[in-house]
Design a protein around this motif. Structure first.
Motif, PDB file in Angstrom:
ATOM      1  N   LEU A   6       0.831  -1.192   0.000  1.00  0.00           N
ATOM      2  CA  LEU A   6       0.000   0.000   0.000  1.00  0.00           C
ATOM      3  C   LEU A   6       0.874   1.254   0.000  1.00  0.00           C
ATOM      4  CD1 LEU A   6      -2.760  -0.865   2.619  1.00  0.00           C
ATOM      5  CD2 LEU A   6      -3.007  -0.786   0.144  1.00  0.00           C
ATOM      6  N   ASP A   7       0.626   2.150  -0.955  1.00  0.00           N
ATOM      7  CA  ASP A   7       1.301   3.445  -0.982  1.00  0.00           C
ATOM      8  C   ASP A   7       0.303   4.477  -0.482  1.00  0.00           C
ATOM      9  OD1 ASP A   7       2.685   5.762  -1.394  1.00  0.00           O
ATOM     10  OD2 ASP A   7       3.159   5.353  -3.491  1.00  0.00           O
ATOM     11  N   THR A   8       0.328   4.755   0.801  1.00  0.00           N
ATOM     12  CA  THR A   8      -0.671   5.626   1.417  1.00  0.00           C
ATOM     13  C   THR A   8      -0.383   7.105   1.191  1.00  0.00           C
ATOM     14  OG1 THR A   8       0.522   5.593   3.516  1.00  0.00           O
ATOM     15  CG2 THR A   8      -1.185   3.926   3.196  1.00  0.00           C
ATOM     16  N   GLY A   9       0.701   7.429   0.508  1.00  0.00           N
ATOM     17  CA  GLY A   9       1.032   8.824   0.257  1.00  0.00           C
ATOM     18  C   GLY A   9       0.397   9.397  -0.996  1.00  0.00           C
ATOM     19  N   VAL A  10      -0.277   8.573  -1.781  1.00  0.00           N
ATOM     20  CA  VAL A  10      -0.884   9.055  -3.020  1.00  0.00           C
ATOM     21  C   VAL A  10      -2.383   9.265  -2.813  1.00  0.00           C
ATOM     22  CG1 VAL A  10       0.828   7.950  -4.500  1.00  0.00           C
ATOM     23  CG2 VAL A  10      -1.238   6.716  -3.900  1.00  0.00           C
ATOM     24  N   SER A  29     -14.913   8.307   4.884  1.00  0.00           N
ATOM     25  CA  SER A  29     -15.117   9.746   5.095  1.00  0.00           C
ATOM     26  C   SER A  29     -14.348  10.303   6.287  1.00  0.00           C
ATOM     27  CB  SER A  29     -16.606  10.062   5.229  1.00  0.00           C
ATOM     28  OG  SER A  29     -17.154   9.438   6.369  1.00  0.00           O
ATOM     29  N   ASP A  30     -14.170   9.525   7.339  1.00  0.00           N
ATOM     30  CA  ASP A  30     -13.435  10.012   8.521  1.00  0.00           C
ATOM     31  C   ASP A  30     -11.956  10.225   8.230  1.00  0.00           C
ATOM     32  OD1 ASP A  30     -15.733  10.004  10.041  1.00  0.00           O
ATOM     33  OD2 ASP A  30     -15.312   8.075  11.004  1.00  0.00           O
ATOM     34  N   PHE A  31     -11.441   9.620   7.174  1.00  0.00           N
ATOM     35  CA  PHE A  31     -10.022   9.719   6.840  1.00  0.00           C
ATOM     36  C   PHE A  31      -9.729  10.813   5.804  1.00  0.00           C
ATOM     37  CE2 PHE A  31     -10.983   5.224   7.770  1.00  0.00           C
ATOM     38  CZ  PHE A  31     -10.198   5.054   8.899  1.00  0.00           C
ATOM     39  N   VAL A  32     -10.771  11.337   5.156  1.00  0.00           N
ATOM     40  CA  VAL A  32     -10.602  12.272   4.046  1.00  0.00           C
ATOM     41  C   VAL A  32     -10.288  13.670   4.562  1.00  0.00           C
ATOM     42  CG1 VAL A  32     -11.771  13.366   2.089  1.00  0.00           C
ATOM     43  CG2 VAL A  32     -12.119  10.932   2.541  1.00  0.00           C
ATOM     44  N   SER A  33      -9.180  14.242   4.057  1.00  0.00           N
ATOM     45  CA  SER A  33      -8.830  15.606   4.429  1.00  0.00           C
ATOM     46  C   SER A  33      -9.263  16.604   3.365  1.00  0.00           C
ATOM     47  CB  SER A  33      -7.332  15.746   4.685  1.00  0.00           C
ATOM     48  OG  SER A  33      -6.598  15.478   3.508  1.00  0.00           O
ATOM     49  N   SER A  34      -9.321  16.178   2.104  1.00  0.00           N
ATOM     50  CA  SER A  34      -9.808  17.055   1.035  1.00  0.00           C
ATOM     51  C   SER A  34     -10.348  16.215  -0.111  1.00  0.00           C
ATOM     52  CB  SER A  34      -8.707  17.986   0.537  1.00  0.00           C
ATOM     53  OG  SER A  34      -7.705  17.264  -0.140  1.00  0.00           O
ATOM     54  N   THR A  35     -11.286  16.808  -0.826  1.00  0.00           N
ATOM     55  CA  THR A  35     -11.901  16.164  -1.973  1.00  0.00           C
ATOM     56  C   THR A  35     -11.977  17.180  -3.096  1.00  0.00           C
ATOM     57  OG1 THR A  35     -13.315  14.876  -0.494  1.00  0.00           O
ATOM     58  CG2 THR A  35     -13.959  14.952  -2.794  1.00  0.00           C
ATOM     59  N   GLU A  36     -11.669  16.743  -4.313  1.00  0.00           N
ATOM     60  CA  GLU A  36     -11.850  17.621  -5.462  1.00  0.00           C
ATOM     61  C   GLU A  36     -12.378  16.804  -6.635  1.00  0.00           C
ATOM     62  OE1 GLU A  36      -7.766  18.463  -7.482  1.00  0.00           O
ATOM     63  OE2 GLU A  36      -7.420  18.347  -5.317  1.00  0.00           O
ATOM     64  N   ASP A  37     -13.119  17.489  -7.494  1.00  0.00           N
ATOM     65  CA  ASP A  37     -13.576  16.841  -8.720  1.00  0.00           C
ATOM     66  C   ASP A  37     -12.357  16.564  -9.586  1.00  0.00           C
ATOM     67  OD1 ASP A  37     -16.207  17.105  -7.875  1.00  0.00           O
ATOM     68  OD2 ASP A  37     -16.499  18.993  -8.936  1.00  0.00           O
ATOM     69  N   PHE A  66      -9.531  11.990  -3.626  1.00  0.00           N
ATOM     70  CA  PHE A  66      -9.477  12.123  -2.168  1.00  0.00           C
ATOM     71  C   PHE A  66      -8.036  12.141  -1.685  1.00  0.00           C
ATOM     72  CE2 PHE A  66     -13.395   9.576  -2.904  1.00  0.00           C
ATOM     73  CZ  PHE A  66     -14.315  10.517  -2.483  1.00  0.00           C
ATOM     74  N   ARG A  67      -7.761  13.031  -0.757  1.00  0.00           N
ATOM     75  CA  ARG A  67      -6.486  13.033  -0.040  1.00  0.00           C
ATOM     76  C   ARG A  67      -6.814  12.687   1.407  1.00  0.00           C
ATOM     77  NH1 ARG A  67      -3.003  14.890  -3.689  1.00  0.00           N
ATOM     78  NH2 ARG A  67      -3.765  16.376  -5.210  1.00  0.00           N
ATOM     79  N   PHE A  68      -5.977  11.851   1.986  1.00  0.00           N
ATOM     80  CA  PHE A  68      -6.228  11.383   3.343  1.00  0.00           C
ATOM     81  C   PHE A  68      -5.266  12.052   4.320  1.00  0.00           C
ATOM     82  CE2 PHE A  68      -7.355   7.621   0.666  1.00  0.00           C
ATOM     83  CZ  PHE A  68      -8.722   7.693   0.872  1.00  0.00           C
ATOM     84  N   GLU A  69      -5.736  12.164   5.556  1.00  0.00           N
ATOM     85  CA  GLU A  69      -4.874  12.654   6.625  1.00  0.00           C
ATOM     86  C   GLU A  69      -4.918  11.655   7.766  1.00  0.00           C
ATOM     87  OE1 GLU A  69      -6.201  16.310   8.310  1.00  0.00           O
ATOM     88  OE2 GLU A  69      -8.151  15.551   8.827  1.00  0.00           O
ATOM     89  N   GLY A  70      -3.936  11.715   8.605  1.00  0.00           N
ATOM     90  CA  GLY A  70      -3.934  10.812   9.747  1.00  0.00           C
ATOM     91  C   GLY A  70      -3.701   9.374   9.337  1.00  0.00           C
ATOM     92  N   ASP A  71      -4.709   8.559   9.490  1.00  0.00           N
ATOM     93  CA  ASP A  71      -4.602   7.124   9.305  1.00  0.00           C
ATOM     94  C   ASP A  71      -4.953   6.704   7.871  1.00  0.00           C
ATOM     95  OD1 ASP A  71      -4.203   4.490   9.847  1.00  0.00           O
ATOM     96  OD2 ASP A  71      -5.883   4.296  11.239  1.00  0.00           O
ATOM     97  N   TYR A  73      -3.453   4.682   6.008  1.00  0.00           N
ATOM     98  CA  TYR A  73      -3.265   3.244   5.864  1.00  0.00           C
ATOM     99  C   TYR A  73      -4.595   2.506   6.022  1.00  0.00           C
ATOM    100  CZ  TYR A  73      -1.681  -1.495   6.808  1.00  0.00           C
ATOM    101  OH  TYR A  73      -1.518  -2.854   6.773  1.00  0.00           O
ATOM    102  N   ASN A  74      -5.354   2.844   7.067  1.00  0.00           N
ATOM    103  CA  ASN A  74      -6.630   2.167   7.288  1.00  0.00           C
ATOM    104  C   ASN A  74      -7.684   2.585   6.273  1.00  0.00           C
ATOM    105  OD1 ASN A  74      -6.255   0.244   9.329  1.00  0.00           O
ATOM    106  ND2 ASN A  74      -6.087   1.874  10.831  1.00  0.00           N
ATOM    107  N   ALA A  75      -7.600   3.780   5.740  1.00  0.00           N
ATOM    108  CA  ALA A  75      -8.507   4.182   4.665  1.00  0.00           C
ATOM    109  C   ALA A  75      -8.289   3.272   3.460  1.00  0.00           C
ATOM    110  CB  ALA A  75      -8.263   5.636   4.286  1.00  0.00           C
TER     111      ALA A  75
END
Length: 84
Positions: A6-10, A29-37, A66-71, A73-75
């Protein structure tokens, strides 16, 4: 995909079940820091046995990026359980 791969940085591009207005979005949704079309150019979306698949070709595919923040990996683990 094996967890160690898993490459969780992308960011994650969703064109199906995980789009923000679809049934699986609440799983991440709890892991999402930003969303764009977002759009993938020179691609086509096909349905095979009810599952959306991307193929190269004429056209474009709209989705959510989607860009994730925090966890993150679990997203990605939640995503991989439904879309390996």
């Amino acid at each position: 995909m094996v967890d160690s791969e898993l490459d969780t940085g992308v960011p994650f591009f969703s064109y199906g079940l995980f789009k923000k207005d679809e049934i699986c979005y609440p799983l991440i949704s709890d892991f999402v820091s930003s969303t764009e079309d977002a759009v993938i150019s020179n691609a086509q979306l096909y349905l095979r046995d009810g599952i959306p698949l991307i193929s190269t070709g004429m056209g474009s595919i709209e989705g959510d990026l989607f860009r994730f923040e925090g966890d993150a990996y679990n997203a990605y683990r939640k995503i991989n359980k439904l879309e390996p």
